[in-house]
Design an enzyme around this catalytic site. Structure first.
Site, PDB file in Angstrom:
ATOM      1  N   GLU A  98       0.828  -1.199   0.000  1.00 39.47           N
ATOM      2  CA  GLU A  98       0.000   0.000   0.000  1.00 39.47           C
ATOM      3  C   GLU A  98       0.863   1.250   0.000  1.00 39.47           C
ATOM      4  O   GLU A  98       1.795   1.370   0.811  1.00 39.47           O
ATOM      5  CB  GLU A  98      -0.900   0.035   1.241  1.00 39.47           C
ATOM      6  N   CYS A  99       0.585   2.167  -0.881  1.00 37.41           N
ATOM      7  CA  CYS A  99       1.140   3.519  -0.882  1.00 37.41           C
ATOM      8  C   CYS A  99       2.668   3.489  -0.756  1.00 37.41           C
ATOM      9  O   CYS A  99       3.362   3.180  -1.707  1.00 37.41           O
ATOM     10  CB  CYS A  99       0.482   4.356   0.211  1.00 37.41           C
ATOM     11  N   GLY A 100       3.219   3.801   0.414  1.00 40.00           N
ATOM     12  CA  GLY A 100       4.664   3.806   0.566  1.00 40.00           C
ATOM     13  C   GLY A 100       5.294   2.459   0.260  1.00 40.00           C
ATOM     14  O   GLY A 100       6.389   2.385  -0.321  1.00 40.00           O
TER      15      GLY A 100
END
Length: 460
Positions: free
Chosen positions: A335-337
């Site tokens: 997710e994301c990072g």
């Protein structure tokens, strides 16, 4: 179910909710009380302060993610072992997911959980003008649940006069005030507050803040207000009930990236993974030189990898092992990072580019502005995904970075308005992209992921 509870809400962001919540939690802990905290909405960092700095359990509650019944069930689960629950609101009290309604707002969460509300009002630069502001919040909805007010950034000399005037004209109790606290200012960066580990002498500052609030807040009245909260009905059985009742499932070892660069995660997600049979093995892509042995799956959550891009890149052996394992078929969620880390290259905040794990082709870069910010509902555009046709899972996006290869096997749609787009890399045993997923919105997604992990032997 009888759970003493109170919510700290505010007219707007920046009013001092987190300051008051942290100080009050610390004061309650110093009194020997068993406190638990809940953050309204998808915020990660405020619960990190509650949890890491105050040593109290901290959770997220979000009616968009889980609806009314499941939200009450998650609240009851977290509150069951506590003397008092302290809920911290999000943004302005009535501000909801669509911008023009109260869906998923602090107000809606207070209604769903039957929680009395204390409005934290920043009165810096005003005196009598605070009254119509407070009056508007009291009367905007007849079931506001606002039982009291705390005045922030007010002098000790002005406070008694304001308190008297508010209680005379508005018939609402004032539970105290907070003077200016220059020694306790939480700094912010592009994704919100700095993390607790970055605040120098945090425990000392929190202790000083708690001692201050013991003298300026009427904590006994706040506790009485919390104890007067109405009983909640027993929540119904959850959608995850069948899986959770099955104790015969094989335990599966799942590696969780966790360090300064990767620390944005809903506690409820980790708990659900464990309840569904995962043994969580934490490791650091930043500091560890090798992956833990025996992993059957991997999860890389969000955080601030862009602040540690050079150090992440220099840990080349960890990058190599993650690339070999994930490209070799080990199931994973990112997710994301975590998704940024799996690109071939990532820019840091100065625009310098560094090699990353290289699981996906492409590079990530800083756009300088929020992208696709807010809630979304995800469905699979193709078969052979962790989501089956007709299913969806809910999540949230909050990022300043983008990627040249975002993927398009899932379809994201805003809950209000017409905006929608294709996103995410995915397959039958992995899903990776910018959305932060809330697993309780569809536990079957996680069940399938863990079953894929059970079906996979360690690949070296």
């Amino acid at each position: 179910m009888d759970f003493p509870r109170i919510m700290m809400a505010a007219p707007s962001s920046g009013s001092g909710k987190t300051l008051v919540t942290c100080g009050l939690l610390k004061a309650l802990v110093e009194r020997g009380m068993r406190a638990v905290s809940f953050k309204c909405g998808p915020d990660y960092i405020d619960p990190m302060f509650h949890r890491a700095a105050l040593k109290v359990p901290a959770h997220n509650l979000d009616t968009f993610f889980t609806g009314e019944e499941a939200t009450r069930r998650l609240f009851a689960k977290g509150a069951a072992q506590a003397d008092i629950s302290l809920l911290e609101g999000v943004m302005g009290f009535y501000d909801g997911a669509g911008g023009v309604n109260a869906a998923a707002s602090s107000y809606e969460l207070a209604k769903v959980t039957g929680t009395p509300v204390i409005l934290v009002v920043n009165v810096k630069g005003m005196s009598l003008s605070a009254l119509p502001l407070i009056k508007g919040f009291l009367e905007f909805r007849p079931d506001s649940g606002i039982k009291g007010v705390i005045l922030n950034q007010v002098s000790a000399s002005l406070y008694p006069m304001l308190k008297e005037k508010i209680e005379q004209e508005l018939q609402v109790e004032v539970f105290g005030y907070v003077p200016k606290c220059p020694d306790f200012v939480l700094e912010s960066r592009h994704l919100g507050l700095v993390t607790p580990t970055e605040v120098e002498k945090l425990q000392e500052k929190l202790t000083n803040l708690a001692n201050l609030l013991e003298g300026t807040l009427d904590i006994e009245k706040i506790l009485a207000c919390a104890n007067a909260a109405p009983e909640l009905p027993e929540p119904g059985f959850g959608t995850e009930g069948t899986a959770l009742a099955d104790k015969s499932v094989e335990t599966v070892r799942v590696g969780v990236a966790w360090d300064e660069a990767f620390c944005f995660c809903y506690k409820e997600n980790l708990e659900l993974l464990e309840e569904l049979g995962a043994e969580l093995i934490y490791f650091s892509p930043l500091h560890d030189k090798a992956l833990p042995s025996g992993l059957q799956g991997m999860v890389l959550y969000g955080g601030y990898p862009e602040l540690y891009a050079q150090a992440l890149s220099e840990n080349s052996e960890m990058r190599r092992q993650i690339r070999m394992r994930l490209k070799g078929g080990t199931p994973f969620l990112a997710e994301c990072g975590g998704f940024l880390y799996l690109q071939e290259y990532m820019e840091d905040m100065q625009g310098r580019e560094f090699p990353m794990a290289g699981v996906f082709p492409g590079r990530s870069y800083n756009t300088g502005k929020l992208g696709r910010f807010g809630y979304l509902t995800l469905s699979a555009r193709e078969g052979t995904q962790l989501l089956e046709p007709g299913e969806c899972i809910r999540g949230h996006e909050f990022h300043y970075y983008d990627c040249t290869e975002n993927g398009g096997v899932y379809h994201g749609k805003k809950p209000f308005g017409s905006r929608e787009w294709d996103c995410m890399q995915g397959g039958e045993n992995y899903a990776a992209g910018f959305p932060h997923l809330y697993y309780h919105s569809n536990p079957r997604f996680v069940e399938r992921f863990l079953q894929k992990c059970r079906d996979t032997k360690e690949r070296r």
